[in-house]
Scaffold this motif. Structure first.
Motif, PDB file in Angstrom:
ATOM      1  N   ILE A  57      -6.278 -61.685  10.965  1.00 37.83           N
ATOM      2  CA  ILE A  57      -6.225 -60.676  10.125  1.00 37.83           C
ATOM      3  C   ILE A  57      -5.808 -61.281   8.739  1.00 37.83           C
ATOM      4  CG2 ILE A  57      -4.469 -58.690   9.381  1.00 37.83           C
ATOM      5  CD1 ILE A  57      -4.275 -58.307  12.641  1.00 37.83           C
ATOM      6  N   SER A  60      -7.642 -66.459   8.015  1.00 34.32           N
ATOM      7  CA  SER A  60      -8.970 -66.941   8.305  1.00 34.32           C
ATOM      8  C   SER A  60      -9.890 -66.594   7.167  1.00 34.32           C
ATOM      9  CB  SER A  60      -9.618 -66.561   9.358  1.00 34.32           C
ATOM     10  OG  SER A  60     -10.052 -65.156   9.374  1.00 34.32           O
ATOM     11  N   LYS A  62     -12.758 -65.223   7.004  1.00 32.06           N
ATOM     12  CA  LYS A  62     -13.048 -63.825   7.211  1.00 32.06           C
ATOM     13  C   LYS A  62     -11.987 -62.820   7.442  1.00 32.06           C
ATOM     14  CE  LYS A  62     -17.585 -65.569   8.805  1.00 32.06           C
ATOM     15  NZ  LYS A  62     -18.714 -65.411   9.662  1.00 32.06           N
ATOM     16  N   ALA A  63     -10.724 -63.068   7.039  1.00 30.28           N
ATOM     17  CA  ALA A  63      -9.574 -62.203   7.394  1.00 30.28           C
ATOM     18  C   ALA A  63     -10.101 -60.885   6.920  1.00 30.28           C
ATOM     19  CB  ALA A  63      -8.521 -62.818   6.555  1.00 30.28           C
ATOM     20  N   SER A  64      -9.510 -59.816   7.568  1.00 33.58           N
ATOM     21  CA  SER A  64      -9.703 -58.572   7.349  1.00 33.58           C
ATOM     22  C   SER A  64      -8.846 -58.096   6.029  1.00 33.58           C
ATOM     23  CB  SER A  64      -9.611 -57.509   8.474  1.00 33.58           C
ATOM     24  OG  SER A  64      -8.271 -57.471   9.030  1.00 33.58           O
ATOM     25  N   ILE A  65      -7.612 -58.693   5.940  1.00 31.93           N
ATOM     26  CA  ILE A  65      -6.596 -58.607   4.880  1.00 31.93           C
ATOM     27  C   ILE A  65      -6.366 -59.844   4.239  1.00 31.93           C
ATOM     28  CG2 ILE A  65      -4.399 -57.604   4.197  1.00 31.93           C
ATOM     29  CD1 ILE A  65      -4.437 -55.874   6.771  1.00 31.93           C
TER      30      ILE A  65
END
Length: 116
Positions: A57, A60, A62-65
């Motif tokens: 989340i 990373s 490609k984290a969403s936040i």
């Protein structure tokens, strides 16, 4: 390819292996924390899953936040610190010291090179 480019690539690889070490440390700790098998399985599997969700989340690529700046620093210190603490709590003191030193070197180099 320059030496600096190779060094940056090696440091990125180190970051990846440190991330894996967090999961291994937390999982190992979970399986050593109690003689109760149900608790061992819950913590040994659930701990790394929880760490993975947090990293996915917030940390990373490609984290969403995605966190930046101070938030990212706090995340990394808590996340990698959690892995280091788990290794130490499981009795792997030398391993946790090496882990901590490698994390600090990796973080300082990323900061110096303005990477990540």
């Amino acid at each position: 390819m320059t030496v600096l480019t190779l060094a940056k690539g090696a440091n990125a690889a180190l970051m990846f292996f440190l991330e894996l070490a967090v999961y291994l440390s937390v999982g190992y700790w979970g399986f050593t924390v109690s003689p109760n098998w149900l608790l061992k399985i819950l913590l040994g599997v659930g701990g790394p899953v929880l760490f993975g969700v947090v990293w996915g989340i917030f940390g990373s690529p490609k984290a969403s936040i995605p966190l930046h700046g101070v938030g990212r620093v706090v995340l990394e210190v808590l996340w990698f610190g959690g892995g280091i603490a788990a290794a130490a709590a499981a009795g792997l003191v030398t391993t946790s010291v090496v882990f901590a030193v490698l994390f600090i070197v990796n973080a300082v180099l990323r900061l110096a090179w303005n990477v990540g």
